[in-house]
Design a protein around this motif. Sequence first.
Motif, mmCIF file in Angstrom:
data_model
loop_
_atom_site.group_PDB
_atom_site.id
_atom_site.type_symbol
_atom_site.label_atom_id
_atom_site.label_comp_id
_atom_site.label_asym_id
_atom_site.label_seq_id
_atom_site.Cartn_x
_atom_site.Cartn_y
_atom_site.Cartn_z
ATOM 1 N N UNK A 329 0.831 -1.201 0.000
ATOM 2 C CA UNK A 329 0.000 0.000 0.000
ATOM 3 C C UNK A 329 0.864 1.248 0.000
ATOM 4 N N UNK A 330 0.218 2.370 -0.272
ATOM 5 C CA UNK A 330 0.932 3.647 -0.281
ATOM 6 C C UNK A 330 1.932 3.734 -1.422
ATOM 7 N N UNK A 331 3.088 4.309 -1.133
ATOM 8 C CA UNK A 331 4.100 4.520 -2.169
ATOM 9 C C UNK A 331 4.962 3.296 -2.415
ATOM 10 N N UNK A 332 4.771 2.250 -1.598
ATOM 11 C CA UNK A 332 5.600 1.057 -1.755
ATOM 12 C C UNK A 332 5.093 0.198 -2.913
ATOM 13 N N UNK A 333 5.996 -0.124 -3.812
ATOM 14 C CA UNK A 333 5.689 -1.027 -4.916
ATOM 15 C C UNK A 333 6.954 -1.825 -5.190
ATOM 16 N N UNK A 334 6.878 -3.156 -5.223
ATOM 17 C CA UNK A 334 8.088 -3.983 -5.288
ATOM 18 C C UNK A 334 8.954 -3.691 -6.515
ATOM 19 N N UNK A 335 10.262 -3.593 -6.293
ATOM 20 C CA UNK A 335 11.181 -3.471 -7.420
ATOM 21 C C UNK A 335 11.324 -4.817 -8.123
ATOM 22 N N UNK A 336 11.247 -5.876 -7.349
ATOM 23 C CA UNK A 336 11.387 -7.219 -7.894
ATOM 24 C C UNK A 336 10.012 -7.891 -7.914
ATOM 25 N N UNK A 337 9.478 -8.105 -9.114
ATOM 26 C CA UNK A 337 8.155 -8.712 -9.254
ATOM 27 C C UNK A 337 8.236 -10.184 -9.639
ATOM 28 N N UNK A 338 9.432 -10.727 -9.622
ATOM 29 C CA UNK A 338 9.586 -12.121 -10.012
ATOM 30 C C UNK A 338 8.784 -13.027 -9.085
ATOM 31 N N UNK A 339 8.217 -14.064 -9.664
ATOM 32 C CA UNK A 339 7.407 -14.991 -8.879
ATOM 33 C C UNK A 339 5.964 -14.577 -8.744
ATOM 34 N N UNK A 340 5.611 -13.408 -9.292
ATOM 35 C CA UNK A 340 4.235 -12.920 -9.234
ATOM 36 C C UNK A 340 3.495 -13.320 -10.503
ATOM 37 N N UNK A 341 2.284 -13.843 -10.364
ATOM 38 C CA UNK A 341 1.493 -14.270 -11.519
ATOM 39 C C UNK A 341 0.506 -13.204 -11.979
ATOM 40 N N UNK A 342 0.059 -12.368 -11.048
ATOM 41 C CA UNK A 342 -0.952 -11.356 -11.367
ATOM 42 C C UNK A 342 -0.850 -10.213 -10.372
ATOM 43 N N UNK A 343 -1.036 -8.986 -10.861
ATOM 44 C CA UNK A 343 -1.113 -7.799 -10.000
ATOM 45 C C UNK A 343 -2.515 -7.223 -10.123
ATOM 46 N N UNK A 344 -3.158 -6.990 -8.988
ATOM 47 C CA UNK A 344 -4.473 -6.343 -8.963
ATOM 48 C C UNK A 344 -4.305 -5.004 -8.245
ATOM 49 N N UNK A 345 -4.555 -3.920 -8.965
ATOM 50 C CA UNK A 345 -4.307 -2.580 -8.421
ATOM 51 C C UNK A 345 -5.621 -1.854 -8.164
ATOM 52 N N UNK A 346 -5.612 -0.974 -7.187
ATOM 53 C CA UNK A 346 -6.784 -0.141 -6.907
ATOM 54 C C UNK A 346 -6.956 0.883 -8.032
ATOM 55 N N UNK A 347 -7.949 1.746 -7.911
ATOM 56 C CA UNK A 347 -8.183 2.761 -8.934
ATOM 57 C C UNK A 347 -7.065 3.774 -9.055
#
Length: 400
Positions: A329-347
């Motif tokens: 949440x907030x300003x944090x967003x992973x630099x490393x997205x490896x291993x992630x299958x899907x990202x669901x983001x708010x508006x």
Amino acid sequence: MGLNNTPSGERIHIGFFGRRNAGKSSVVNAVTGQELSVVSDTLGTTTDPVYKSMELLPMGPVMIIDTPGFDDSGDLGALRVKKTKQVLNKCDAAVLVIDGTIGRSSCDSQLLAIFKEKNIPYVIAYNKQDLAKKQDLAENEVSVSAETGQGIFELKETIARLIKTDADTKRIVGDLISPGDTVVLVTPIDAAAPKGRLILPQQQTLRDILDADAAAAVVKETQLKETLENLKTPPSLVITDSQAFGFVSKIVPQNIPLTSFSILMARYKGYLKGAVHGVAIIESLKDGDTVLIAEGCTHHRQCDDIGTVKIPGWLKSYTGKELTIKTVSGTEFPEDLSGTSLIIHCGGCMLNEREVRFRMKCAEDAGIPMTNYGVVIAYMKGILPRSLEILPDIAKVLTK
């Protein structure tokens, strides 16, 4: 909504960057006319990005960001530089402050390379010109002195010329309706609703409807059926909170367009097409796959929070799979997205468009589909095609 109340996501973000002791904080204070940042001769005085919402003529509502020195050293310094790089992802314009008595350094050249890589409009401000020799300047360079005020007005004018905004033409819903239309807004008031006010997307949508010379009826989901029956003519559009999508879709007749605040916000922030394209990955999720749920705000979590409770529950119920759910949440967003299958983001109402697009680009570069709260909920409820009927260009993505 006045300038003082303009949300951070609607403000032009202007970041000030440079080496330690180049005078960034002094220049920020001179530009804003306030003692926004602590100024000292000690290296590394600014230890974290400093944010200030204000009105800055001739640009209007802006977010000024003073950053730590990009040449900071040591383990702690590396963390400060990391924070500075995060600021770059949300900047609509950058000011590189260079100590005019020293000149351009390799650190400054590195920052310039990042500006160009990220396509950030920038201006170079040679500070301490009351102590330095005069020099020939390029088109996007300005001589300033934070001490005497020399060149500060010219710097502000240069920043204003850099920034191109479509804020006067970009609409949440106003371009989809006509003067005299009636739009029904469904706004559940539950434990997660902020006390005494509507959430930001609902406020912004309501204002945009009024600006379009249309009428708005704001109701709770339990009042929707009665409201539709009492209206003399059917509304031109019903917009609902995504959490109530399933309930509302059963009440609103098929001949009345229906969508959600979250879908409209994704369109407003410029990533709806990608969100619609990415949602189909849900069908191929497997046991053990990781789904990242990202929110742009840091509100207090309730027991039935949509991001940490409801969407994970709906996902597992729809897919029948044992998924690993991660949340940020907030300003944090992973630099490393490896291993992630899907990202669901708010508006993304609390993020400016550049940061939202940056996150979408990170996902795209990593080969990971990224969708949106409203899109994924409508998809799982079987009403996504209907929710996109008012946006035919986006709806075409579903057929590809």
